[in-house]
Design a protein around this motif. Structure first.
Motif, short mmCIF file in Angstrom:
data_model
loop_
_atom_site.label_atom_id
_atom_site.label_comp_id
_atom_site.label_asym_id
_atom_site.label_seq_id
_atom_site.Cartn_x
_atom_site.Cartn_y
_atom_site.Cartn_z
N PRO A 75 0.83 -1.22 0.00
CA PRO A 75 0.00 0.00 0.00
C PRO A 75 0.86 1.26 0.00
O PRO A 75 0.66 2.16 0.82
CB PRO A 75 -0.81 -0.15 1.29
CG PRO A 75 0.07 -0.92 2.21
CD PRO A 75 0.87 -1.85 1.33
N ILE A 76 1.81 1.36 -0.92
CA ILE A 76 2.73 2.50 -0.91
C ILE A 76 2.00 3.81 -1.22
O ILE A 76 2.38 4.88 -0.73
CB ILE A 76 3.89 2.27 -1.90
CG1 ILE A 76 4.98 3.32 -1.68
CG2 ILE A 76 3.39 2.27 -3.33
CD1 ILE A 76 6.25 3.04 -2.45
N GLY A 77 0.94 3.72 -2.03
CA GLY A 77 0.15 4.93 -2.28
C GLY A 77 -0.48 5.46 -1.02
O GLY A 77 -0.53 6.69 -0.79
N TYR A 78 -0.95 4.56 -0.16
CA TYR A 78 -1.53 4.97 1.12
C TYR A 78 -0.46 5.53 2.05
O TYR A 78 -0.69 6.50 2.78
CB TYR A 78 -2.21 3.76 1.77
CG TYR A 78 -3.07 4.10 2.96
CD1 TYR A 78 -4.24 4.83 2.82
CD2 TYR A 78 -2.71 3.68 4.24
CE1 TYR A 78 -5.02 5.15 3.91
CE2 TYR A 78 -3.48 3.98 5.34
CZ TYR A 78 -4.64 4.71 5.17
OH TYR A 78 -5.41 5.02 6.25
N TYR A 79 0.73 4.94 2.01
CA TYR A 79 1.84 5.45 2.83
C TYR A 79 2.25 6.86 2.38
O TYR A 79 2.55 7.72 3.21
CB TYR A 79 3.05 4.51 2.73
CG TYR A 79 2.83 3.15 3.35
CD1 TYR A 79 2.01 2.98 4.45
CD2 TYR A 79 3.46 2.02 2.82
CE1 TYR A 79 1.82 1.73 5.02
CE2 TYR A 79 3.28 0.77 3.38
CZ TYR A 79 2.45 0.62 4.47
OH TYR A 79 2.26 -0.61 5.03
N ILE A 80 2.29 7.07 1.07
CA ILE A 80 2.63 8.40 0.56
C ILE A 80 1.58 9.42 0.99
O ILE A 80 1.91 10.56 1.36
CB ILE A 80 2.78 8.36 -0.97
CG1 ILE A 80 4.02 7.53 -1.35
CG2 ILE A 80 2.87 9.76 -1.56
CD1 ILE A 80 4.19 7.35 -2.85
N GLY A 103 0.67 1.16 13.34
CA GLY A 103 -0.29 0.66 12.35
C GLY A 103 -0.12 1.31 11.00
O GLY A 103 0.42 2.42 10.86
N GLN A 104 -0.61 0.64 9.97
CA GLN A 104 -0.52 1.15 8.61
C GLN A 104 -1.40 2.37 8.39
O GLN A 104 -1.17 3.13 7.44
CB GLN A 104 -0.91 0.06 7.62
CG GLN A 104 0.08 -1.10 7.56
CD GLN A 104 -0.28 -2.09 6.46
OE1 GLN A 104 -1.32 -1.98 5.83
NE2 GLN A 104 0.59 -3.06 6.24
N HIS A 105 -2.40 2.59 9.25
CA HIS A 105 -3.33 3.70 9.03
C HIS A 105 -2.65 5.06 9.16
O HIS A 105 -3.14 6.06 8.61
CB HIS A 105 -4.47 3.62 10.06
CG HIS A 105 -4.01 3.74 11.48
ND1 HIS A 105 -3.43 2.68 12.15
CD2 HIS A 105 -4.02 4.78 12.35
CE1 HIS A 105 -3.12 3.07 13.38
NE2 HIS A 105 -3.46 4.34 13.52
N ALA A 106 -1.50 5.14 9.86
CA ALA A 106 -0.80 6.42 10.03
C ALA A 106 0.67 6.33 9.66
O ALA A 106 1.41 7.27 9.90
CB ALA A 106 -0.94 6.90 11.48
N MET A 107 1.10 5.22 9.08
CA MET A 107 2.53 5.01 8.82
C MET A 107 2.98 5.80 7.60
O MET A 107 2.41 5.65 6.52
CB MET A 107 2.80 3.52 8.61
CG MET A 107 4.27 3.17 8.47
SD MET A 107 4.53 1.38 8.47
CE MET A 107 4.10 0.98 10.17
N PRO A 108 4.01 6.63 7.71
CA PRO A 108 4.55 7.34 6.54
C PRO A 108 5.30 6.39 5.62
O PRO A 108 5.57 5.24 5.96
CB PRO A 108 5.50 8.38 7.17
CG PRO A 108 5.12 8.45 8.61
CD PRO A 108 4.61 7.09 8.96
N VAL A 109 5.66 6.91 4.46
CA VAL A 109 6.24 6.05 3.43
C VAL A 109 7.63 5.57 3.83
O VAL A 109 8.04 4.47 3.43
CB VAL A 109 6.27 6.80 2.08
CG1 VAL A 109 7.23 7.99 2.13
CG2 VAL A 109 6.63 5.87 0.94
#
Length: 283
Positions: A72-77, A226-232
């Motif tokens: 989910p790199i788009g979500y991380y960005i 968590g992935q919900h707030a993790m930066p890229v």
């Protein structure tokens, strides 16, 4: 006191400068070139131990497609933008106000307060890991985007204040005195006289803070799980396999993650040039 310009140096020094500068530039760019080559290298090369040789083929499209398909790199960005943009706005806005106050007003304790802002830049941020983590847990901000934003704003404001205060100190104080004589309020002086002159400094500082916060890895792993707030920067680790390190995917993801700061720099390049040439000529 100042180094001699290369144009006034000896012919030998000028020749050595022209020869050594490209060499130093290539050495400085070597890690980035290695990452770029690895990002288009087939996975079979890495499995065969071909880490630094010429790639056996071009797998750039497959690698970059896999980065977006397998993570989910788009979500991380997007998370990085959610953290970085409010931080830049908050830190720069606060530093404009504090820099103006410390540069223009000669109140008691001015220098002490300025030293407090500066002193925060000399504290190794690693020793703040435990108290900052505990504070965010107690405040209910742990593992949230807001917690990262508030921490970065607080941590970056000291450097930004130092930058802005010194820049405002270099502005012609006669402009402020003339406005005061005309009865202009302090807020209007800041808004309509000082702030427009600070545009080059604001642009330069915004690019610096954007780069600092975007590339942060330490606090992205300390304050977020968590992935919900993790930066890229922290999310790139998800590109690795469970048993095998997929360095070709990590390299491709790193190139993708580096694009926003590079784009930010080129968009603000004109203001950088304006800041460098400000005050170079008179009249």
């Amino acid at each position: 006191m100042f180094p001699t310009p290369i144009q006034k140096a000896s012919p030998f020094a000028q020749t050595a400068y022209k020869v050594l500068l490209p060499v130093a530039l290539m050495l400085w760019l070597l890690p980035l070139i290695g990452v770029a080559i690895t990002s288009v290298r087939p996975a079979s090369d890495l499995a065969a131990g071909n880490y630094f040789g010429i790639p056996s083929g071009f797998a750039g499209f497959e690698n970059y497609k896999a980065v977006f398909a397998n993570s989910p790199i788009g979500y991380y960005i997007l998370n990085s933008f959610k953290v970085t943009i409010p931080t830049v706005i908050g830190a720069v806005a606060l530093s404009c106000l504090t820099g103006f106050a410390l540069a223009v007003y000669n109140f008691k304790g001015n220098l002490v307060l300025f030293f407090l802002f500066v002193a925060g830049n000399f504290i190794p941020f690693q020793i703040l890991m435990v108290p900052v983590r505990d504070m965010t847990l107690r405040a209910g901000l742990y593992d949230t985007t807001l917690g990262l934003v508030l921490f970065h704003v607080a941590f970056q404001t000291g450097f930004c204040t130092l930058f802005m205060r010194n820049f405002i100190k270099g502005l012609p104080f006669a402009l402020i005195e003339s406005a005061r004589v005309e009865g202009v309020s302090e807020w209007r002086i800041f808004r309509y006289i000082v702030l427009p002159l600070m545009r080059p400094a604001i642009a330069a500082l915004s690019v610096l803070i954007f780069t600092f916060v975007w590339n942060d890895y330490f606090w992205a792993t300390v304050l977020v799980q968590g992935q919900h707030a993790m930066p890229v920067t922290a999310g790139l680790y998800s590109l690795n396999g469970q048993w095998v390190a997929a360095w070709h995917l990590v390299s491709a993801g790193s190139i993708v993650a580096a694009l926003p700061p590079v784009a930010m720099f080129f968009l603000m390049q004109r203001h950088f040039i304006a800041g460098l040439t400000l005050g170079a000529t008179k009249g």
